[in-house]
Design an enzyme around this catalytic site. Structure first.
Site, PDB file in Angstrom:
ATOM      1  N   ASP A  10     -13.244 -21.648   1.908  1.00  0.00           N
ATOM      2  CA  ASP A  10     -14.855 -22.303   1.744  1.00  0.00           C
ATOM      3  C   ASP A  10     -15.506 -21.005   1.663  1.00  0.00           C
ATOM      4  OD1 ASP A  10     -16.324 -23.640   1.900  1.00  0.00           O
ATOM      5  OD2 ASP A  10     -17.310 -23.445   4.352  1.00  0.00           O
ATOM      6  N   SER A  11     -16.874 -20.943   1.966  1.00  0.00           N
ATOM      7  CA  SER A  11     -17.873 -20.193   2.015  1.00  0.00           C
ATOM      8  C   SER A  11     -18.408 -19.720   3.163  1.00  0.00           C
ATOM      9  CB  SER A  11     -19.715 -21.070   1.549  1.00  0.00           C
ATOM     10  OG  SER A  11     -19.855 -21.691   2.391  1.00  0.00           O
ATOM     11  N   CYS A  73     -14.055 -27.546   0.453  1.00  0.00           N
ATOM     12  CA  CYS A  73     -15.529 -26.493   0.228  1.00  0.00           C
ATOM     13  C   CYS A  73     -16.033 -27.570  -1.569  1.00  0.00           C
ATOM     14  CB  CYS A  73     -16.117 -25.346  -0.822  1.00  0.00           C
ATOM     15  SG  CYS A  73     -17.446 -24.375  -1.471  1.00  0.00           S
ATOM     16  N   GLU A 151     -24.422 -22.292   9.956  1.00  0.00           N
ATOM     17  CA  GLU A 151     -23.453 -21.565   9.964  1.00  0.00           C
ATOM     18  C   GLU A 151     -24.298 -20.458  11.134  1.00  0.00           C
ATOM     19  OE1 GLU A 151     -20.819 -19.545   8.219  1.00  0.00           O
ATOM     20  OE2 GLU A 151     -20.417 -21.132   7.588  1.00  0.00           O
ATOM     21  N   CYS A 185     -20.409 -31.910   1.388  1.00  0.00           N
ATOM     22  CA  CYS A 185     -20.139 -30.138   1.395  1.00  0.00           C
ATOM     23  C   CYS A 185     -19.446 -30.192   3.267  1.00  0.00           C
ATOM     24  CB  CYS A 185     -21.107 -29.761   1.481  1.00  0.00           C
ATOM     25  SG  CYS A 185     -21.457 -28.586   2.439  1.00  0.00           S
ATOM     26  N   HIS A 187     -19.535 -28.384   4.559  1.00  0.00           N
ATOM     27  CA  HIS A 187     -20.165 -27.970   6.429  1.00  0.00           C
ATOM     28  C   HIS A 187     -20.514 -28.998   6.663  1.00  0.00           C
ATOM     29  CE1 HIS A 187     -20.082 -23.705   4.753  1.00  0.00           C
ATOM     30  NE2 HIS A 187     -21.062 -23.251   5.928  1.00  0.00           N
TER      31      HIS A 187
HETATM   32  N1  DGL Z   1     -19.303 -26.138   2.374  1.00  0.00           N
HETATM   33  C1  DGL Z   1     -19.513 -25.864   0.794  1.00  0.00           C
HETATM   34  C2  DGL Z   1     -19.424 -27.296  -0.036  1.00  0.00           C
HETATM   35  O1  DGL Z   1     -18.844 -27.705   0.751  1.00  0.00           O
HETATM   36  C3  DGL Z   1     -20.715 -24.118   0.499  1.00  0.00           C
HETATM   37  C4  DGL Z   1     -22.254 -24.670   1.116  1.00  0.00           C
HETATM   38  C5  DGL Z   1     -22.538 -23.502   0.601  1.00  0.00           C
HETATM   39  O2  DGL Z   1     -21.454 -22.236   1.227  1.00  0.00           O
HETATM   40  O3  DGL Z   1     -23.545 -23.727   0.479  1.00  0.00           O
HETATM   41  O4  DGL Z   1     -20.026 -26.643  -0.722  1.00  0.00           O
END
Ligand code: DGL
Length: 269
Positions: A10-11, A73, A151, A185, A187
């Site tokens: 993931d990011s 992600c 984050e 997402c 996150h």
């Molecule tokens: N967790 C990611 C997603 O599911 C990326 C969020 C991001 O880096 O903008 O989209």
């Protein structure tokens, strides 16, 4: 039996929503996690950049001889899912499993999707769901600030800033009267209590990370690829400490000794 690790990327912290569920359903698997903390967020970037980052992340995981890659992600799954065709190992993304779960959960055929700008602009969840049921009404909203709030560890249920941000982002979904919301997402499950509080008890939240983990468990089981060892290793592309402290809260155990920093730029593009 296949003892090679599962690769998850993931990011940043978002993919831990997949790890959390993998810890429950596949505790014996070895896992290599990569969080691209030096380049988070992905969701506000161009498709070219997201594809380049995804290829580098996949290359890094392949250098650990993984048996399966999970793009944990929503952004990569939506914009760079086709990179699966370039891989020598199977690939699980987060969009399809979550779309299936949402279509199954809705009773009113009104579904909301929350994601990054790249995910919402791609219409990936919307198209996947309309494929299963063309009668659906789908309302989407991009919530880029949620990524930064998570984050930064602003995830407490009563965090004033996160609650206020959620109220603003969720307004169109509340007004549309959706009964199911995809946290598109990875996150966003970190603040699912806040999102649930704003949407109300009658709304079902679909955790895209959890659904992807369940899809991976099913894949490994039906293909006789389950392993053993239970080792977890975490890699990041910037400071270990900031990732480790919030990750430990999200996973409910101290992982600091298992986190290492790597140079992701050395994995091509
Ligand atoms: N967790 C990611 C997603 O599911 C990326 C969020 C991001 O880096 O903008 O989209």
């Amino acid at each position: 039996m296949d003892k090679r690790p599962i690769g998850v990327f993931d990011s940043g912290l978002g993919g831990l929503s997949v790890i959390k569920e993998l810890n429950r359903v596949l505790p014996d698997e070895n896992i290599i996690y990569f969080g691209d903390t030096g380049r988070v967020p992905y969701g506000t970037r161009s498709a070219e950049t997201i594809v380049k980052y995804a290829r580098q992340d996949e290359k890094f995981l392949l250098s650990h001889d993984v048996k399966l890659i999970i793009a944990a992600c929503g952004t990569v799954s939506s914009v760079a899912g086709f990179t699966a065709n370039e891989l020598p190992v199977p690939f699980i993304e987060v969009v399809t499993p979550a779309a299936k779960a949402a279509v199954k959960a809705t009773k009113t055929n009104r579904i909301g999707v929350l994601g990054t700008a790249a995910t919402v602009n791609s219409n990936s969840y919307k198209n996947a769901m309309l494929n299963f049921n063309p009668e659906l009404t789908v309302v989407q909203n991009a919530c880029p600030l949620f990524v930064q709030l998570v984050e930064n560890g602003w995830i407490d249920r009563d965090d004033e800033v996160t609650v206020a941000t959620a109220k603003r982002y969720l307004k169109p979904l509340c007004e549309a009267g959706v009964d199911t919301v995809i946290l598109g997402c990875t996150h966003f499950p970190a603040i699912k209590e806040i999102i649930g509080d704003v949407m109300g008890d009658s709304v079902t939240l679909i955790n895209s990370g959890e659904q992807a983990a369940l899809a991976a468990a099913e894949y490994l089981t039906t293909n006789y690829l389950l392993g053993e060892g239970g080792r977890r290793r975490y890699f990041v592309s910037d400071r270990v400490q900031s990732f480790a402290s919030t990750a430990s809260i999200l996973l409910g155990s101290d992982i600091e000794d298992d986190v290492e920093m790597i140079n992701i730029d050395s994995f091509g593009g």
